[in-house]
Design a protein around this motif. Structure first.
Motif, PDB file in Angstrom:
ATOM      1  N   PRO A   1       1.167  -0.828   0.006  1.00 15.08           N
ATOM      2  CA  PRO A   1      -0.158  -0.404   0.266  1.00 15.08           C
ATOM      3  C   PRO A   1       1.075   1.607   0.061  1.00 15.08           C
ATOM      4  CG  PRO A   1      -0.146  -1.170   2.477  1.00 15.08           C
ATOM      5  CD  PRO A   1       0.914  -2.141   1.256  1.00 15.08           C
ATOM      6  N   VAL A   2       0.740   2.486  -0.669  1.00 13.20           N
ATOM      7  CA  VAL A   2       1.123   3.729  -0.154  1.00 13.20           C
ATOM      8  C   VAL A   2       1.165   4.561   0.960  1.00 13.20           C
ATOM      9  CG1 VAL A   2       1.195   6.247  -1.318  1.00 13.20           C
ATOM     10  CG2 VAL A   2       0.347   4.267  -3.075  1.00 13.20           C
ATOM     11  N   ARG A   3       1.765   4.351   1.417  1.00 16.47           N
ATOM     12  CA  ARG A   3       2.041   4.842   3.350  1.00 16.47           C
ATOM     13  C   ARG A   3       2.192   6.715   3.050  1.00 16.47           C
ATOM     14  NH1 ARG A   3       2.220   0.426   6.852  1.00 16.47           N
ATOM     15  NH2 ARG A   3       3.018  -1.023   5.284  1.00 16.47           N
ATOM     16  N   ILE A   4       1.195   7.468   3.580  1.00 16.70           N
ATOM     17  CA  ILE A   4       1.393   8.676   3.373  1.00 16.70           C
ATOM     18  C   ILE A   4       1.531   9.215   5.039  1.00 16.70           C
ATOM     19  CG2 ILE A   4       0.613  11.013   2.740  1.00 16.70           C
ATOM     20  CD1 ILE A   4      -0.967   9.618   0.911  1.00 16.70           C
ATOM     21  N   PRO A   5       2.123   9.629   5.371  1.00 16.67           N
ATOM     22  CA  PRO A   5       2.605  10.542   6.886  1.00 16.67           C
ATOM     23  C   PRO A   5       1.842  11.733   6.793  1.00 16.67           C
ATOM     24  CG  PRO A   5       4.578   9.679   5.501  1.00 16.67           C
ATOM     25  CD  PRO A   5       3.986   8.936   4.340  1.00 16.67           C
ATOM     26  N   LEU A   6       1.093  11.947   7.558  1.00 15.19           N
ATOM     27  CA  LEU A   6       0.721  13.586   7.867  1.00 15.19           C
ATOM     28  C   LEU A   6       1.520  14.129   8.813  1.00 15.19           C
ATOM     29  CD1 LEU A   6      -2.185  12.364   7.951  1.00 15.19           C
ATOM     30  CD2 LEU A   6      -1.424  12.507   6.072  1.00 15.19           C
ATOM     31  N   THR A   7       1.302  15.111   8.341  1.00 11.45           N
ATOM     32  CA  THR A   7       2.312  16.523   8.789  1.00 11.45           C
ATOM     33  C   THR A   7       1.840  17.504   9.571  1.00 11.45           C
ATOM     34  OG1 THR A   7       3.888  16.743   6.990  1.00 11.45           O
ATOM     35  CG2 THR A   7       4.988  15.428   8.224  1.00 11.45           C
ATOM     36  N   GLY A   8       2.191  18.848  10.053  1.00 12.19           N
ATOM     37  CA  GLY A   8       1.779  19.543  10.518  1.00 12.19           C
ATOM     38  C   GLY A   8       0.841  19.706   8.992  1.00 12.19           C
ATOM     39  N   LEU A   9       0.411  21.289   9.097  1.00 12.60           N
ATOM     40  CA  LEU A   9      -1.022  21.989   7.875  1.00 12.60           C
ATOM     41  C   LEU A   9       0.607  22.612   7.590  1.00 12.60           C
ATOM     42  CD1 LEU A   9      -3.903  22.614   8.705  1.00 12.60           C
ATOM     43  CD2 LEU A   9      -2.934  20.411   7.207  1.00 12.60           C
ATOM     44  N   SER A  10       1.180  23.257   6.262  1.00  9.87           N
ATOM     45  CA  SER A  10       1.955  24.455   5.330  1.00  9.87           C
ATOM     46  C   SER A  10       1.033  25.082   5.819  1.00  9.87           C
ATOM     47  CB  SER A  10       2.192  24.094   4.742  1.00  9.87           C
ATOM     48  OG  SER A  10       0.698  24.470   3.286  1.00  9.87           O
ATOM     49  N   ASP A  11       1.602  26.772   5.810  1.00 10.03           N
ATOM     50  CA  ASP A  11       1.443  27.859   6.275  1.00 10.03           C
ATOM     51  C   ASP A  11       0.572  28.035   5.647  1.00 10.03           C
ATOM     52  OD1 ASP A  11       3.708  28.082   7.914  1.00 10.03           O
ATOM     53  OD2 ASP A  11       4.623  29.463   7.520  1.00 10.03           O
ATOM     54  N   ASP A  12      -0.124  27.556   3.810  1.00 10.11           N
ATOM     55  CA  ASP A  12      -0.298  28.002   3.415  1.00 10.11           C
ATOM     56  C   ASP A  12      -2.044  27.482   3.646  1.00 10.11           C
ATOM     57  OD1 ASP A  12       0.847  29.810   2.017  1.00 10.11           O
ATOM     58  OD2 ASP A  12       1.028  27.906   0.262  1.00 10.11           O
ATOM     59  N   ASP A  13      -1.539  26.413   4.362  1.00 14.18           N
ATOM     60  CA  ASP A  13      -3.051  25.221   4.486  1.00 14.18           C
ATOM     61  C   ASP A  13      -3.762  26.059   6.337  1.00 14.18           C
ATOM     62  OD1 ASP A  13      -3.329  23.351   2.561  1.00 14.18           O
ATOM     63  OD2 ASP A  13      -1.649  22.445   3.146  1.00 14.18           O
ATOM     64  N   VAL A  14      -2.537  26.357   7.083  1.00 11.18           N
ATOM     65  CA  VAL A  14      -3.383  26.964   8.294  1.00 11.18           C
ATOM     66  C   VAL A  14      -3.656  28.173   8.107  1.00 11.18           C
ATOM     67  CG1 VAL A  14      -2.189  28.345  10.330  1.00 11.18           C
ATOM     68  CG2 VAL A  14      -1.189  25.882   9.410  1.00 11.18           C
ATOM     69  N   ALA A  15      -3.347  28.970   6.981  1.00 10.53           N
ATOM     70  CA  ALA A  15      -4.354  30.314   6.376  1.00 10.53           C
ATOM     71  C   ALA A  15      -5.342  30.016   6.153  1.00 10.53           C
ATOM     72  CB  ALA A  15      -3.157  31.735   5.147  1.00 10.53           C
ATOM     73  N   ALA A  16      -5.419  28.983   5.152  1.00 10.12           N
ATOM     74  CA  ALA A  16      -6.918  28.410   4.835  1.00 10.12           C
ATOM     75  C   ALA A  16      -7.924  28.457   6.115  1.00 10.12           C
ATOM     76  CB  ALA A  16      -6.414  27.442   3.678  1.00 10.12           C
ATOM     77  N   GLN A  17      -7.354  27.706   6.754  1.00  5.50           N
ATOM     78  CA  GLN A  17      -8.230  27.170   7.958  1.00  5.50           C
ATOM     79  C   GLN A  17      -8.646  28.373   9.031  1.00  5.50           C
ATOM     80  OE1 GLN A  17      -6.577  24.322  10.434  1.00  5.50           O
ATOM     81  NE2 GLN A  17      -8.411  23.826  11.816  1.00  5.50           N
ATOM     82  N   LEU A  18      -7.751  29.172   9.161  1.00  5.23           N
ATOM     83  CA  LEU A  18      -8.242  30.064   9.469  1.00  5.23           C
ATOM     84  C   LEU A  18      -9.393  30.897   8.733  1.00  5.23           C
ATOM     85  CD1 LEU A  18      -4.324  31.465  11.002  1.00  5.23           C
ATOM     86  CD2 LEU A  18      -6.370  30.407  12.505  1.00  5.23           C
ATOM     87  N   GLY A  19      -8.485  31.395   7.682  1.00  5.03           N
ATOM     88  CA  GLY A  19      -9.405  32.240   6.841  1.00  5.03           C
ATOM     89  C   GLY A  19     -11.107  31.863   6.746  1.00  5.03           C
ATOM     90  N   GLU A  20     -11.270  30.103   7.259  1.00  7.75           N
ATOM     91  CA  GLU A  20     -12.505  29.624   6.812  1.00  7.75           C
ATOM     92  C   GLU A  20     -13.603  29.666   8.497  1.00  7.75           C
ATOM     93  OE1 GLU A  20     -14.440  24.931   6.850  1.00  7.75           O
ATOM     94  OE2 GLU A  20     -11.996  25.796   5.950  1.00  7.75           O
ATOM     95  N   ARG A  21     -12.367  30.215   9.158  1.00  8.17           N
ATOM     96  CA  ARG A  21     -12.436  30.276  11.047  1.00  8.17           C
ATOM     97  C   ARG A  21     -13.351  31.489  11.039  1.00  8.17           C
ATOM     98  NH1 ARG A  21     -11.955  25.625  14.340  1.00  8.17           N
ATOM     99  NH2 ARG A  21     -13.061  26.690  15.662  1.00  8.17           N
ATOM    100  N   LEU A  22     -12.342  32.504  10.732  1.00  7.11           N
ATOM    101  CA  LEU A  22     -12.493  34.020  10.983  1.00  7.11           C
ATOM    102  C   LEU A  22     -13.437  34.446   9.997  1.00  7.11           C
ATOM    103  CD1 LEU A  22      -8.602  34.134  11.568  1.00  7.11           C
ATOM    104  CD2 LEU A  22     -10.735  33.545  13.431  1.00  7.11           C
ATOM    105  N   GLY A  23     -13.413  34.145   9.218  1.00  7.63           N
ATOM    106  CA  GLY A  23     -14.453  34.225   7.471  1.00  7.63           C
ATOM    107  C   GLY A  23     -13.837  36.188   7.517  1.00  7.63           C
TER     108      GLY A  23
END
Length: 337
Positions: free
Chosen positions: A89-111
């Protein structure tokens, strides 16, 4: 007789699921996603293992997610992973979100699009962990989200609960050692922590092995150094250490670090006189700490000449006047340059 019937029923269920997948595909692959495999019940895991031989011939994309902490993977989970491993199987270890992904999550929560400074502050505090980001934002819900407010927030209750659950699975000795580690800093030298904990090497190793199994700490790239899996995990452990014990541990860590530094100076001068001459320091003045500031200067000085795992440590030298012992001896492991 009853066991045989259960076994037969299990294989019949696997055959029925295989037939359902083929019938549902309609010439297109079926995606089956199973989240949190580490929490799956024994019967579900047994079904996966029975389906395993047929997986390669099915129009199926199987997506499984699981934690990697060994302490959370029981024998059934390990056996299931081993059965599926034969399909490469393809194994994909998950790491922390990148700055861009963090910005997207913050933008979604903050509006609104977050400022880059806010993104950096949240990423540094949470290591990009989506759960921790959500918990941090929950603390500031309804109010302005400022950079300074992120740095000064207490550890979220959700994070505390997760860390408490993991700590509860440790031995008392392991919890004591982890408290010393939390006082030492996000990254810490195993030898220095062991000396400060006043325990034998085997006891310290066993305690840290447990912490590794429960994903509370992780190995660092530098030999002899471990680090907490997340900054908030370290803060949550630190918050559980009573104030008076923190003071005592700061003092013990300072003494431990000083002993380690002294040993490095002696060993370096005895073992590497030629290296001292080549660096223009034949008398070992650098190893004695010359040029690193005077006691009482109130400045932080690093000691790059040390050969041990405390290379990344910084010592705070405070004015030589009466004050609490823990402040005089306070040393904290920090990220190296």
């Amino acid at each position: 007789e009853r066991d045989l019937d259960a076994e037969t029923a299990g294989f019949r269920l696997a055959d029925a699921v295989e037939h359902l997948i083929r019938e549902s595909s309609d010439g297109r692959p079926v995606v089956l996603a199973l989240d949190d495999l580490h929490w799956a019940d024994a019967d579900s895991l047994r079904l996966l293992r029975r389906l395993s031989p047929a997986v390669a011939g099915l129009p199926l994309v199987l997506i499984l997610t699981s934690r990697t902490a060994e302490a959370e993977l029981d024998d059934d989970v390990v056996a299931t992973a081993a059965a599926l491993a034969r399909h490469d199987p393809v194994r994909i270890p998950l790491t922390g979100l990148s700055d861009d992904d963090v910005a997207a999550q913050l933008g979604e929560r903050l509006g609104v699009p977050p400022a880059p400074e806010l993104v950096r502050a949240v990423t540094e505090r949470t290591d990009g962990n989506p759960f921790y980001i959500g918990e941090i934002l929950r603390l500031v819900a309804g109010g302005p989200v400022e950079v300074d407010s992120i740095a000064g927030l207490d550890v979220p209750d959700g994070v505390r609960d997760v860390v408490r659950r993991r700590l509860a699975a440790l031995s008392e000795t392991a919890r004591e050692v982890l408290a010393v580690c939390a006082v030492a800093g996000r990254r810490f030298a195993v030898d220095v922590v062991g000396a400060a904990a006043t325990l034998g090497p085997d006891e310290v190793d066993d305690a840290l092995d447990l912490a590794l199994l429960h994903d509370l700490v992780q190995a660092d790239d530098q030999p002899g150094i471990l680090r907490f899996s997340h900054a908030l995990v370290r803060e949550a452990v630190y918050a559980q250490v009573p104030a008076l014990r923190r003071m005592r541990l700061h003092a013990q860590l300072g003494q431990s670090l000083e002993r380690a530094r002294s040993g490095a100076r002696i060993g370096r001068r005895r073992s590497h006189p030629e290296a001292l001459r080549r660096t223009g320091d034949p008398d070992g003045g650098m190893a004695r700490g010359q040029g690193t500031g005077h006691a009482g200067s109130g400045q932080i000085r690093t000691h790059p000449v040390h050969d041990g795992p405390w290379l990344s440590c910084a010592t705070v030298r405070l004015p030589a006047q009466p004050r609490s012992r823990h402040r005089q001896c306070h040393s904290e492991c920090r990220h190296g340059p």
